[in-house]
Design a protein around this motif. Structure first.
Motif, short mmCIF file in Angstrom:
data_model
loop_
_atom_site.label_atom_id
_atom_site.label_comp_id
_atom_site.label_asym_id
_atom_site.label_seq_id
_atom_site.Cartn_x
_atom_site.Cartn_y
_atom_site.Cartn_z
N ALA A 14 0.87 -1.29 0.08
CA ALA A 14 -0.14 -0.12 -0.16
C ALA A 14 1.00 0.99 0.04
N LYS A 15 1.32 1.75 -1.19
CA LYS A 15 2.34 2.51 -1.47
C LYS A 15 1.83 3.83 -2.28
N VAL A 16 2.11 4.94 -1.56
CA VAL A 16 1.88 6.08 -2.50
C VAL A 16 3.51 6.88 -2.61
N GLY A 17 4.16 7.03 -1.34
CA GLY A 17 5.58 7.79 -1.40
C GLY A 17 6.26 7.09 -0.35
N GLY A 18 7.27 7.86 0.09
CA GLY A 18 8.07 7.38 1.06
C GLY A 18 7.73 6.81 2.31
N LEU A 19 6.59 7.33 2.67
CA LEU A 19 5.95 6.88 4.00
C LEU A 19 5.95 5.45 4.21
N ALA A 20 5.38 4.93 3.05
CA ALA A 20 5.38 3.28 2.85
C ALA A 20 6.59 2.70 3.03
N ASP A 21 7.79 3.30 2.41
CA ASP A 21 9.29 2.57 2.62
C ASP A 21 9.51 2.57 3.91
N VAL A 22 9.20 3.87 4.69
CA VAL A 22 10.00 3.97 5.97
C VAL A 22 9.06 3.02 6.75
N ILE A 299 12.47 10.01 -10.84
CA ILE A 299 10.92 9.26 -10.17
C ILE A 299 10.52 9.95 -9.06
N THR A 300 9.18 10.51 -9.36
CA THR A 300 8.77 11.35 -8.32
C THR A 300 7.20 11.56 -8.49
N ARG A 301 6.57 11.92 -7.25
CA ARG A 301 5.25 12.35 -7.41
C ARG A 301 5.34 13.72 -7.96
N LEU A 302 4.50 14.18 -8.98
CA LEU A 302 4.75 15.53 -9.67
C LEU A 302 3.71 16.36 -8.74
N GLN A 305 6.17 20.72 -4.50
CA GLN A 305 7.19 20.55 -3.69
C GLN A 305 8.32 19.96 -4.36
N LYS A 306 8.09 18.90 -5.16
CA LYS A 306 9.41 18.35 -6.07
C LYS A 306 9.91 19.28 -7.07
N GLY A 307 9.36 20.57 -7.31
CA GLY A 307 10.30 21.34 -8.37
C GLY A 307 9.76 20.96 -9.77
N LEU A 327 11.58 10.40 -17.22
CA LEU A 327 10.76 10.70 -16.12
C LEU A 327 9.76 9.50 -15.96
N LEU A 328 9.59 9.35 -14.59
CA LEU A 328 8.34 8.33 -14.27
C LEU A 328 7.78 9.26 -13.11
N GLY A 329 6.55 9.64 -13.41
CA GLY A 329 5.91 10.44 -12.32
C GLY A 329 4.43 10.27 -12.36
N LEU A 357 3.90 8.84 -17.36
CA LEU A 357 3.13 9.15 -16.40
C LEU A 357 2.27 8.07 -15.68
N GLN A 358 2.76 7.43 -14.83
CA GLN A 358 2.13 6.36 -14.03
C GLN A 358 2.79 6.04 -12.63
N ASN A 359 2.20 5.35 -11.97
CA ASN A 359 3.00 4.91 -10.55
C ASN A 359 3.16 3.29 -10.86
N ASP A 360 4.62 3.18 -11.04
CA ASP A 360 4.92 1.54 -11.50
C ASP A 360 6.19 1.39 -10.55
N GLU A 361 5.98 0.55 -9.65
CA GLU A 361 7.13 0.28 -8.60
C GLU A 361 8.28 -0.78 -9.35
N CYS A 383 13.09 14.26 3.83
CA CYS A 383 14.14 13.27 3.76
C CYS A 383 14.41 13.14 2.37
N GLY A 384 13.54 12.55 1.47
CA GLY A 384 13.76 11.90 0.36
C GLY A 384 14.23 10.63 0.44
N LEU A 385 13.76 9.73 -0.20
CA LEU A 385 14.64 8.34 -0.31
C LEU A 385 15.04 8.16 -1.76
N THR A 386 14.53 8.87 -2.78
CA THR A 386 15.01 8.31 -4.28
C THR A 386 16.70 8.74 -4.27
N GLN A 387 16.95 9.56 -3.44
CA GLN A 387 18.42 9.69 -3.86
C GLN A 387 19.34 8.72 -2.91
#
Ligand code: ADP
Length: 483
Positions: A14-22, A299-302, A305-307, A327-329, A357-361, A383-387
């Motif tokens: 159940a992942k949308v962003g970094g919270l899930a990874d944490v 690879i980012t949520r567009l 905040q993400k510039g 870009l995967l966004g 343009l998709q969310n694809d793990e 924090c950012g996890l992708t870096q």
């Protein structure tokens, strides 16, 4: 210790962003360190991946809007160190059977329901947690509910930790929502600014025993007018119980030596196969194979905040300099989605560019493995996890020096560190000129000095981004409350 993690997301199901990874990484590391960990999330009907799930409690009641409702709980061993417990709500509003994790008009109700259901669930168990560790505004009300006499009696020694993963999302709602979950206490303190609305993140901050955020630099930033996003007063008031603990990565899940989602495995000691991932990806995406061009990925949520404008600029600059760009966004805002959709059509059959343009793990894993450089031009970044993932996969990060990016990426020239202690490129101002300078420096190093580039890449791969040390900091915090 007996620690209960409660959140709205958990990777990989159940992942949308970094919270899930944490949630996955921290829970697994605490388990490996011998703690007893229960991780609770809602049983969404859009869980992803293949895993065995089993009902463990067919019925328990939870309170909502004046009456009791039936729920059940389920469990799944995601891997040997990570077991998830799901609470399924049988409420007629089908709070978690909506096909997505967020984005509904009644999101406040959905997570208030879940917060209360978690406490009702834990109350009926014979065991009592030492720590309830809640995450983000979605769980803020849980700290508030623990002030109620019935829960205080049931959990007299349990301490609550709130981790803020992003100060921007606060959960504002009408005050009446608190009646729904049976909160009877004072409300004045948790109002949003001068309005009558209440703010669930603020409630979490005020009523938790400790509050953390996800990097030391972001912890400093949220104590300023700009970073606090309207919550400076409450942050300053809570300063003594507040700290920044850098996120880690689940290095078993994010591991280029074993990752089942990438075609060719490699390691810091044996990097040769990394390149094959790039050629395979190009062939899958119909892109040209160019040995003279490095691949830059984002690879980012567009979201602003993400510039997003800077990401667009990185694409243009890549074309000028001679880099391939992918870009995967995923864009929750339709205006941003439309803008990038247009861009994706423009480059649909371009030899060196793709906008996906998709969310694809699975695709994200392939892109980390295929890329030479990775760009994160965030306006702010808790924090950012992708870096960290990029570094682990041998992709050199180019980041704006803010929040957790500043704590993890050390510029080849500008950091003042010896070369062997650096791992990427940074820029200060969130401007096109900022991107240009860092991207050009990175490109030139790749082009003119492959030996140094390979060293830089390996230094990134060897950087310890694991949960080992950060989890010890959390344990220290948990233990500081032992009664
Ligand atoms: P945030 O939590 O703000 O989105 P992070 O960098 O902390 O940012 O974490 C982002 C996580 O989500 C990473 O695991 C990243 O790979 C993943 N991610 C972001 N966008 C996508 C996407 N479009 N497809 C697949 N994974 C994505």
């Amino acid at each position: 210790m007996y620690v209960v993690q409660i959140a709205s997301e958990a990777a990989p199901v159940a992942k949308v962003g970094g919270l899930a990874d944490v949630i996955m990484g921290l829970s697994a590391e605490l388990t490996r360190k011998g703690h007893d960990v229960v991780t609770l999330i809602p049983k969404y009907n859009c869980l992803t991946g293949t895993f065995q799930i089993q009902e463990i409690l067919p019925h328990f009641s939870s309170y909502f809007q004046g009456s009791l409702h039936d729920n059940s709980s389920w469990q799944a061993a995601i891997n040997k160190d990570f077991t998830l417990t799901f609470l399924d709500s049988h409420h007629s509003k089908r709070f978690f059977q909506r096909g997505a994790i967020y984005g509904f008009p009644d999101d406040i109700d959905r997570f208030l329901y879940f917060s209360r259901a978690c406490l009702d669930y834990l109350s009926q168990s014979s065991r009592t947690p030492d720590i309830i560790h809640i995450h983000d505004w979605q769980m803020g009300a849980l700290a508030l509910l623990l002030q109620e006499e019935n829960f205080k009696k049931r959990f007299p020694k349990t301490r609550v930790i709130l981790t803020i993963h992003n100060m921007e999302y606060q959960g504002r709602s009408a005050e009446s929502h608190l009646d729904e979950i049976g909160y009877t206490g004072e409300r004045k303190e948790i109002r949003h600014a001068d309005t009558k609305d209440i703010n669930l993140l603020k409630a979490g901050i005020l009523f938790s025993d400790a509050v953390t955020t996800v990097s030391p630099t972001y912890a400093k930033e949220v104590l300023t007018e700009e970073g606090a996003k309207g919550l400076l007063d409450v942050m300053l008031k809570s300063k003594d119980k507040f700290s920044g603990i850098l996120n880690g990565l689940d290095v078993n899940y994010w591991n280029p030596e074993t990752d089942p989602l990438i075609p060719y495995h490699y390691s810091a000691a044996n990097c040769e196969s990394k390149e094959k991932n790039k050629w395979q990806l190009y062939s899958e995406l119909g892109m040209q194979r160019r040995d003279d061009m490095p691949l830059l990925v984002s690879i980012t949520r567009l979201v602003p905040q993400k510039g997003v404008e800077l990401i667009r600029h990185a694409l243009e600059r890549s074309l000028e300099l001679g880099l391939q760009f992918i870009l995967l966004g995923s864009a929750p805002d339709p205006r941003i989605q439309d803008e990038f959709l247009e861009l994706s059509h423009t480059y649909a059959s371009h030899p060196t560019v793709r906008i996906l343009l998709q969310n694809d793990e699975a695709l994200a894993h392939k892109l980390f493995a295929a890329s030479d450089l990775f760009i994160i031009p965030s306006i702010f970044e808790p924090c950012g996890l992708t870096q960290m993932i990029a570094m682990r996969y041998g992709s050199v990060p180019i980041v704006r020096k803010t929040g957790g990016l500043a704590d993890t990426v050390f510029d080849v020239e500008l950091s003042g560190r010896p070369f062997h202690e650096t791992n990427g490129f940074t820029f200060d101002a969130p401007t096109k000129a900022g991107i240009d300078s860092a991207l050009t420096r990175a490109f030139l190093l790749w082009k003119t000095n492959q030996k140094s580039w390979q060293e830089l890449m390996t230094q990134g791969m060897k950087t310890d981004c694991s949960w080992n040390k950060p989890s010890e900091k959390y344990v220290e915090l948990y233990k500081s409350f032992s009664i």
